[in-house]
Design a protein around this motif. Structure first.
Motif, PDB file in Angstrom:
ATOM      1  N   ARG A  50     -35.943  35.074 -24.017  1.00  0.00           N
ATOM      2  CA  ARG A  50     -37.134  34.706 -23.242  1.00  0.00           C
ATOM      3  C   ARG A  50     -37.877  33.536 -23.902  1.00  0.00           C
ATOM      4  O   ARG A  50     -38.397  32.661 -23.224  1.00  0.00           O
ATOM      5  N   ALA A  51     -37.915  33.512 -25.226  1.00  0.00           N
ATOM      6  CA  ALA A  51     -38.582  32.406 -25.929  1.00  0.00           C
ATOM      7  C   ALA A  51     -37.842  31.089 -25.670  1.00  0.00           C
ATOM      8  O   ALA A  51     -38.468  30.059 -25.402  1.00  0.00           O
ATOM      9  N   LEU A  52     -36.515  31.109 -25.754  1.00  0.00           N
ATOM     10  CA  LEU A  52     -35.734  29.896 -25.491  1.00  0.00           C
ATOM     11  C   LEU A  52     -35.913  29.436 -24.049  1.00  0.00           C
ATOM     12  O   LEU A  52     -36.147  28.247 -23.794  1.00  0.00           O
ATOM     13  N   LEU A  53     -35.809  30.360 -23.100  1.00  0.00           N
ATOM     14  CA  LEU A  53     -35.977  29.999 -21.689  1.00  0.00           C
ATOM     15  C   LEU A  53     -37.380  29.443 -21.447  1.00  0.00           C
ATOM     16  O   LEU A  53     -37.551  28.493 -20.675  1.00  0.00           O
ATOM     17  N   GLY A  54     -38.373  30.027 -22.091  1.00  0.00           N
ATOM     18  CA  GLY A  54     -39.749  29.559 -21.954  1.00  0.00           C
ATOM     19  C   GLY A  54     -39.937  28.134 -22.450  1.00  0.00           C
ATOM     20  O   GLY A  54     -40.829  27.415 -21.989  1.00  0.00           O
ATOM     21  N   GLN A  55     -39.088  27.704 -23.379  1.00  0.00           N
ATOM     22  CA  GLN A  55     -39.127  26.336 -23.883  1.00  0.00           C
ATOM     23  C   GLN A  55     -38.261  25.404 -23.034  1.00  0.00           C
ATOM     24  O   GLN A  55     -38.106  24.231 -23.370  1.00  0.00           O
ATOM     25  N   GLY A  56     -37.667  25.949 -21.965  1.00  0.00           N
ATOM     26  CA  GLY A  56     -36.809  25.131 -21.108  1.00  0.00           C
ATOM     27  C   GLY A  56     -35.408  24.961 -21.651  1.00  0.00           C
ATOM     28  O   GLY A  56     -34.705  24.026 -21.286  1.00  0.00           O
ATOM     29  N   ILE A  57     -34.974  25.877 -22.519  1.00  0.00           N
ATOM     30  CA  ILE A  57     -33.646  25.808 -23.132  1.00  0.00           C
ATOM     31  C   ILE A  57     -32.749  26.860 -22.496  1.00  0.00           C
ATOM     32  O   ILE A  57     -33.075  28.042 -22.486  1.00  0.00           O
ATOM     33  N   SER A  58     -31.613  26.413 -21.959  1.00  0.00           N
ATOM     34  CA  SER A  58     -30.652  27.335 -21.357  1.00  0.00           C
ATOM     35  C   SER A  58     -29.923  28.109 -22.447  1.00  0.00           C
ATOM     36  O   SER A  58     -29.783  27.638 -23.575  1.00  0.00           O
ATOM     37  N   VAL A  59     -29.433  29.313 -22.090  1.00  0.00           N
ATOM     38  CA  VAL A  59     -28.873  30.245 -23.068  1.00  0.00           C
ATOM     39  C   VAL A  59     -27.576  30.853 -22.550  1.00  0.00           C
ATOM     40  O   VAL A  59     -27.457  31.163 -21.366  1.00  0.00           O
ATOM     41  N   LEU A  81     -41.489  35.801 -15.240  1.00  0.00           N
ATOM     42  CA  LEU A  81     -40.735  34.567 -15.390  1.00  0.00           C
ATOM     43  C   LEU A  81     -41.344  33.687 -16.469  1.00  0.00           C
ATOM     44  O   LEU A  81     -42.563  33.652 -16.627  1.00  0.00           O
ATOM     45  N   PRO A  82     -40.501  32.955 -17.192  1.00  0.00           N
ATOM     46  CA  PRO A  82     -41.053  32.010 -18.164  1.00  0.00           C
ATOM     47  C   PRO A  82     -41.845  30.915 -17.448  1.00  0.00           C
ATOM     48  O   PRO A  82     -41.585  30.612 -16.287  1.00  0.00           O
ATOM     49  N   GLU A  83     -42.787  30.313 -18.141  1.00  0.00           N
ATOM     50  CA  GLU A  83     -43.585  29.238 -17.552  1.00  0.00           C
ATOM     51  C   GLU A  83     -42.720  28.063 -17.122  1.00  0.00           C
ATOM     52  O   GLU A  83     -43.098  27.307 -16.235  1.00  0.00           O
ATOM     53  N   PRO A 154     -31.292  19.741 -12.775  1.00  0.00           N
ATOM     54  CA  PRO A 154     -31.708  19.264 -14.093  1.00  0.00           C
ATOM     55  C   PRO A 154     -33.037  19.817 -14.599  1.00  0.00           C
ATOM     56  O   PRO A 154     -33.283  19.807 -15.802  1.00  0.00           O
ATOM     57  N   CYS A 155     -33.888  20.319 -13.724  1.00  0.00           N
ATOM     58  CA  CYS A 155     -35.188  20.841 -14.141  1.00  0.00           C
ATOM     59  C   CYS A 155     -35.168  22.354 -14.323  1.00  0.00           C
ATOM     60  O   CYS A 155     -36.176  22.949 -14.707  1.00  0.00           O
ATOM     61  N   SER A 156     -34.048  22.973 -14.031  1.00  0.00           N
ATOM     62  CA  SER A 156     -33.919  24.429 -14.121  1.00  0.00           C
ATOM     63  C   SER A 156     -33.339  24.839 -15.470  1.00  0.00           C
ATOM     64  O   SER A 156     -32.792  24.020 -16.194  1.00  0.00           O
ATOM     65  N   VAL A 157     -33.478  26.120 -15.802  1.00  0.00           N
ATOM     66  CA  VAL A 157     -32.856  26.667 -17.002  1.00  0.00           C
ATOM     67  C   VAL A 157     -31.864  27.749 -16.581  1.00  0.00           C
ATOM     68  O   VAL A 157     -31.994  28.351 -15.515  1.00  0.00           O
TER      69      VAL A 157
END
Length: 188
Positions: A50-59, A81-83, A154-157
């Motif tokens: 959740r922290a990575l997704l919240g930073q816009g980083i895909s996992v 949902l993450p911001e 491109p703007c999604s995670v």
């Protein structure tokens, strides 16, 4: 005009119709995975993802079958949902080819005045500004196919459930191992 594509069904388009109107569905779109059961023993992994997704980083959530990848991805889609993803969450069915993954995301996020399949260019135009969490559990895609999906959104995670991390660039894999004894007993 009749268009037939035997590979994925058929589409019939009649001439002299009104112009196509495409509108975004109300947000957030919530098309996550169905909750299977409460998540046990994965709080640390869930928090990190959740922290990575919240930073816009895909996992990539990696691990062997039965280790809990799908349950973890389901928990992701059930929590706030993450911001970084104000437009919602879309869980794509497993095994779809690239074009169908993009079409599924489009159908989840947009309504049309009539049933017509957008061209690849139109899909990319509509999907390009979306900020959604895309969940792909056990995608049957190679790295090049995955990059085509990432480029179209491109703007999604993304949160991908895979046996071996290899689809996303960089070091964004969370490897799941078996549960600790306490979690395993609680699960039983």
């Amino acid at each position: 005009v009749i268009q037939i594509s035997a590979e994925h069904g058929s589409v019939v388009v009649a001439g002299d119709e009104e112009p196509l109107v495409v509108t975004a569905r109300p947000t957030p779109v919530l098309r996550g995975l169905r909750a299977r059961r409460a998540i046990i023993g994965r709080d640390a992994e869930l928090s990190r993802i959740r922290a990575l997704l919240g930073q816009g980083i895909s996992v990539e959530v990696a691990g062997p079958p039965g280790v809990g990848r799908t349950t973890l991805l389901s928990a992701l889609s059930q929590h706030d949902l993450p911001e970084s993803t104000p437009h919602g969450v879309v869980a794509v069915p497993a095994g779809l080819p690239v074009e169908d993954v993009l079409q599924f995301a489009f159908d989840a996020c947009f309504e049309r005045s009539r049933r017509v399949k957008p061209t690849p260019e139109e899909l990319r135009r509509y999907l390009g500004d979306l900020r959604i969490l895309v969940i792909l559990d056990d995608p049957d895609l190679d790295r090049q196919q995955t990059e085509r999906i990432l480029d179209a959104l491109p703007c999604s995670v993304f949160a991908l459930g895979v046996a071996e991390p290899m689809l996303l660039p960089g070091d964004t894999a969370i490897t799941l191992n078996g549960l600790e004894r306490e979690g395993a007993v609680a699960l039983l």
